[in-house]
Design a protein around this motif. Structure first.
Motif, PDB file in Angstrom:
ATOM      1  N   GLU A   1      -6.732 -10.723 -10.588  1.00 26.42           N
ATOM      2  CA  GLU A   1      -5.755 -10.292  -9.595  1.00 26.42           C
ATOM      3  C   GLU A   1      -6.083  -8.836  -9.252  1.00 26.42           C
ATOM      4  OE1 GLU A   1      -1.627 -12.338 -10.713  1.00 26.42           O
ATOM      5  OE2 GLU A   1      -2.616 -11.477 -12.471  1.00 26.42           O
ATOM      6  N   PRO A   2      -7.126  -8.614  -8.467  1.00 27.22           N
ATOM      7  CA  PRO A   2      -7.602  -7.249  -8.213  1.00 27.22           C
ATOM      8  C   PRO A   2      -6.559  -6.394  -7.513  1.00 27.22           C
ATOM      9  CG  PRO A   2      -8.642  -8.812  -6.722  1.00 27.22           C
ATOM     10  CD  PRO A   2      -7.906  -9.622  -7.731  1.00 27.22           C
ATOM     11  N   HIS A   3      -6.527  -5.151  -7.886  1.00 26.30           N
ATOM     12  CA  HIS A   3      -5.591  -4.209  -7.274  1.00 26.30           C
ATOM     13  C   HIS A   3      -6.195  -2.807  -7.347  1.00 26.30           C
ATOM     14  CE1 HIS A   3      -4.712  -4.156 -11.578  1.00 26.30           C
ATOM     15  NE2 HIS A   3      -4.338  -2.908 -11.408  1.00 26.30           N
ATOM     16  N   GLY A   4      -5.667  -1.919  -6.554  1.00 25.88           N
ATOM     17  CA  GLY A   4      -6.144  -0.549  -6.538  1.00 25.88           C
ATOM     18  C   GLY A   4      -5.173   0.383  -7.224  1.00 25.88           C
ATOM     19  N   ASN A   5      -5.534   1.633  -7.246  1.00 27.62           N
ATOM     20  CA  ASN A   5      -4.683   2.669  -7.812  1.00 27.62           C
ATOM     21  C   ASN A   5      -4.294   3.620  -6.686  1.00 27.62           C
ATOM     22  OD1 ASN A   5      -3.489   4.853  -9.109  1.00 27.62           O
ATOM     23  ND2 ASN A   5      -4.936   4.837 -10.812  1.00 27.62           N
ATOM     24  N   PRO A   6      -3.002   3.711  -6.363  1.00 30.63           N
ATOM     25  CA  PRO A   6      -2.581   4.590  -5.263  1.00 30.63           C
ATOM     26  C   PRO A   6      -3.081   6.022  -5.418  1.00 30.63           C
ATOM     27  CG  PRO A   6      -0.750   3.234  -6.011  1.00 30.63           C
ATOM     28  CD  PRO A   6      -1.861   3.023  -6.996  1.00 30.63           C
ATOM     29  N   LYS A   7      -3.300   6.458  -6.646  1.00 26.51           N
ATOM     30  CA  LYS A   7      -3.775   7.823  -6.874  1.00 26.51           C
ATOM     31  C   LYS A   7      -5.193   8.036  -6.352  1.00 26.51           C
ATOM     32  CE  LYS A   7      -0.931   8.493 -11.024  1.00 26.51           C
ATOM     33  NZ  LYS A   7      -0.950   8.783 -12.481  1.00 26.51           N
ATOM     34  N   ASP A   8      -5.915   6.919  -6.188  1.00 26.67           N
ATOM     35  CA  ASP A   8      -7.293   7.027  -5.713  1.00 26.67           C
ATOM     36  C   ASP A   8      -7.389   7.067  -4.190  1.00 26.67           C
ATOM     37  OD1 ASP A   8      -8.151   6.922  -8.340  1.00 26.67           O
ATOM     38  OD2 ASP A   8      -8.460   4.743  -8.311  1.00 26.67           O
ATOM     39  N   PHE A   9      -6.267   6.808  -3.500  1.00 30.28           N
ATOM     40  CA  PHE A   9      -6.287   6.776  -2.047  1.00 30.28           C
ATOM     41  C   PHE A   9      -6.055   8.177  -1.482  1.00 30.28           C
ATOM     42  CE2 PHE A   9      -4.495   2.187  -2.221  1.00 30.28           C
ATOM     43  CZ  PHE A   9      -5.745   1.730  -2.592  1.00 30.28           C
ATOM     44  N   PRO A  10      -6.672   8.498  -0.366  1.00 24.98           N
ATOM     45  CA  PRO A  10      -6.425   9.805   0.265  1.00 24.98           C
ATOM     46  C   PRO A  10      -4.978   9.924   0.714  1.00 24.98           C
ATOM     47  CG  PRO A  10      -7.689   8.368   1.717  1.00 24.98           C
ATOM     48  CD  PRO A  10      -7.650   7.687   0.392  1.00 24.98           C
TER      49      PRO A  10
ATOM     50  N   PRO B   1      -3.180   4.691   5.113  1.00 22.50           N
ATOM     51  CA  PRO B   1      -2.093   3.907   5.707  1.00 22.50           C
ATOM     52  C   PRO B   1      -1.162   3.356   4.641  1.00 22.50           C
ATOM     53  CG  PRO B   1      -4.223   3.282   6.633  1.00 22.50           C
ATOM     54  CD  PRO B   1      -4.509   4.163   5.471  1.00 22.50           C
ATOM     55  N   SER B   2       0.083   3.148   5.003  1.00 14.92           N
ATOM     56  CA  SER B   2       1.080   2.679   4.044  1.00 14.92           C
ATOM     57  C   SER B   2       0.730   1.314   3.460  1.00 14.92           C
ATOM     58  CB  SER B   2       2.461   2.610   4.705  1.00 14.92           C
ATOM     59  OG  SER B   2       2.445   1.718   5.811  1.00 14.92           O
ATOM     60  N   TYR B   3       0.075   0.457   4.251  1.00  5.90           N
ATOM     61  CA  TYR B   3      -0.217  -0.880   3.744  1.00  5.90           C
ATOM     62  C   TYR B   3      -1.196  -0.836   2.575  1.00  5.90           C
ATOM     63  CZ  TYR B   3      -4.750  -0.981   6.170  1.00  5.90           C
ATOM     64  OH  TYR B   3      -6.012  -0.707   6.591  1.00  5.90           O
ATOM     65  N   MET B   4      -2.083   0.187   2.527  1.00  2.00           N
ATOM     66  CA  MET B   4      -3.019   0.302   1.421  1.00  2.00           C
ATOM     67  C   MET B   4      -2.284   0.603   0.126  1.00  2.00           C
ATOM     68  SD  MET B   4      -6.241   2.288   3.202  1.00  2.00           S
ATOM     69  CE  MET B   4      -7.196   2.320   1.681  1.00  2.00           C
ATOM     70  N   ARG B   5      -1.292   1.456   0.206  1.00  2.00           N
ATOM     71  CA  ARG B   5      -0.503   1.770  -0.990  1.00  2.00           C
ATOM     72  C   ARG B   5       0.314   0.563  -1.417  1.00  2.00           C
ATOM     73  NH1 ARG B   5      -0.915   7.050  -1.913  1.00  2.00           N
ATOM     74  NH2 ARG B   5      -1.701   8.338  -0.218  1.00  2.00           N
ATOM     75  N   TYR B   6       0.806  -0.180  -0.450  1.00  3.72           N
ATOM     76  CA  TYR B   6       1.581  -1.381  -0.764  1.00  3.72           C
ATOM     77  C   TYR B   6       0.722  -2.370  -1.538  1.00  3.72           C
ATOM     78  CZ  TYR B   6       4.304  -5.653  -0.072  1.00  3.72           C
ATOM     79  OH  TYR B   6       4.996  -6.817  -0.276  1.00  3.72           O
ATOM     80  N   TYR B   7      -0.495  -2.617  -1.027  1.00  2.00           N
ATOM     81  CA  TYR B   7      -1.364  -3.598  -1.654  1.00  2.00           C
ATOM     82  C   TYR B   7      -1.878  -3.131  -3.018  1.00  2.00           C
ATOM     83  CZ  TYR B   7      -1.593  -6.962   2.136  1.00  2.00           C
ATOM     84  OH  TYR B   7      -1.284  -7.931   3.051  1.00  2.00           O
ATOM     85  N   ALA B   8      -1.874  -1.840  -3.251  1.00  2.00           N
ATOM     86  CA  ALA B   8      -2.308  -1.341  -4.549  1.00  2.00           C
ATOM     87  C   ALA B   8      -1.259  -1.592  -5.627  1.00  2.00           C
ATOM     88  CB  ALA B   8      -2.592   0.158  -4.472  1.00  2.00           C
ATOM     89  N   GLU B   9      -0.040  -1.810  -5.227  1.00  2.00           N
ATOM     90  CA  GLU B   9       1.054  -1.928  -6.185  1.00  2.00           C
ATOM     91  C   GLU B   9       1.626  -3.339  -6.283  1.00  2.00           C
ATOM     92  OE1 GLU B   9       3.556   1.052  -4.488  1.00  2.00           O
ATOM     93  OE2 GLU B   9       2.644   2.671  -5.653  1.00  2.00           O
ATOM     94  N   CYS B  10       1.032  -4.309  -5.593  1.00  2.00           N
ATOM     95  CA  CYS B  10       1.506  -5.686  -5.688  1.00  2.00           C
ATOM     96  C   CYS B  10       0.310  -6.624  -5.666  1.00  2.00           C
ATOM     97  CB  CYS B  10       2.444  -6.025  -4.533  1.00  2.00           C
ATOM     98  SG  CYS B  10       1.608  -6.277  -2.953  1.00  2.00           S
ATOM     99  N   PRO B  11       0.429  -7.785  -6.286  1.00  2.00           N
ATOM    100  CA  PRO B  11      -0.691  -8.728  -6.258  1.00  2.00           C
ATOM    101  C   PRO B  11      -0.815  -9.360  -4.877  1.00  2.00           C
ATOM    102  CG  PRO B  11       1.198  -9.706  -7.357  1.00  2.00           C
ATOM    103  CD  PRO B  11       1.566  -8.285  -7.056  1.00  2.00           C
TER     104      PRO B  11
END
Length: 277
Positions: free
Chosen positions: A242-251, A255-265
């Motif tokens: 279930e890959p996900h990102g880390n919001p801290k790694d985003f500039p 965009p808000s959707y990138m942060r959303y997808y980093a915090e939910c599957p």
């Protein structure tokens, strides 16, 4: 498969590489890691490897497979505009790389459920197959299972199949809170249910970075459906992610959707080994 279902992704062709995707932040790094690992194992065996890019879109991962070391990639998509775009992008990448050992890619317009109908395709000869958000767009469980059988036929024994599908949690909970992506409720306004609505079409509305809104119809399946279907064909499930990102790694201006997808599957990734029956 109806024309609408087959060609609906053509609406993306103009925006595909600049759209509202989380691909660059989460999906691409995850897949590239698997490609590099696969390529290293092939190198250790001293053998070239061939790949299938099923539902290639505009060739994003066709090129990445070639970059990882694939000697040959067969890329297919049900939409003619996508295939044309993928071929153009890949040919541009291969310019200046001619010579002995130059990798090669071929492109075909074909549904994932009918891959073996491609002329001159050799069954049991591919080492790796990928399918990124493709099976969810097929119109029925029959087509999904047929696609899995086709992929198994084309992979060599022991070959690897990696595929992405939308996460069931996203299917049941996604709202338009990001301003970019929204799963629409049923016509009667009620929410979709896990078992009751398995395989039923649902509309996904995406606002591209250009501002162009498009709508895609796809389907979600329960975990039990995937496990059962894969095993019936002869795939052995090697890994589930279930890959996900880390919001801290985003500039800071991401965009808000990138942060959303980093915090939910948002995705389920299956890595399978082909063990034909």
């Amino acid at each position: 498969m109806t024309e609408n279902q087959d060609q609906q992704w053509g609406k993306y062709s103009a925006d595909y590489n600049s759209g509202a995707w989380v691909k660059d932040a989460v999906e691409a790094p995850f897949l590239e890691g698997h490609f590099k690992s696969f390529a290293q194992k092939a190198l250790d065996r001293g053998k070239p490897w061939k790949a299938l890019d099923i539902g290639c879109g505009m060739g994003r991962y066709t090129i990445r497979l070639l970059q990882a070391g694939a000697s040959y990639v067969l890329a297919s998509d049900a939409d003619v505009d996508m295939v044309s775009g993928a071929k153009k992008e890949t040919e541009q990448y291969l310019i200046g790389r001619s010579g002995p050992g130059t990798p090669k890619a071929d492109f075909y317009v074909c549904s994932a459920a009918h891959l073996t109908s491609i002329s001159r395709i050799e069954e049991g000869t591919f080492d790796l197959a990928i399918s990124i958000y493709v099976l969810c767009n097929l119109p029925s469980t029959k087509d999904v299972k047929q696609a899995l059988r086709e992929i198994s036929k084309l992979l060599r024994p022991g070959g690897t199949f990696i595929f992405y599908e939308p996460h069931i949690v996203e299917y049941m909970t996604m709202t338009n809170s990001t301003g970019h992506v929204e799963y629409l409720p049923k016509d009667d306004g009620t929410e979709y249910k896990y078992f009751e609505d398995e395989g039923k079409p649902q509309t996904l509305r995406i606002r591209m970075n250009s501002g162009n809104p498009i709508e895609i119809t796809n389907r979600f399946y329960t975990l039990s459906f995937w496990v059962t279907s894969l095993l019936e064909v002869g795939f052995q499930i090697s890994q589930f992610h279930e890959p996900h990102g880390n919001p801290k790694d985003f500039p800071s201006d991401a965009p808000s959707y990138m942060r959303y997808y980093a915090e939910c599957p948002s995705a389920m990734v299956w890595v399978c080994t082909n063990v034909p029956q």
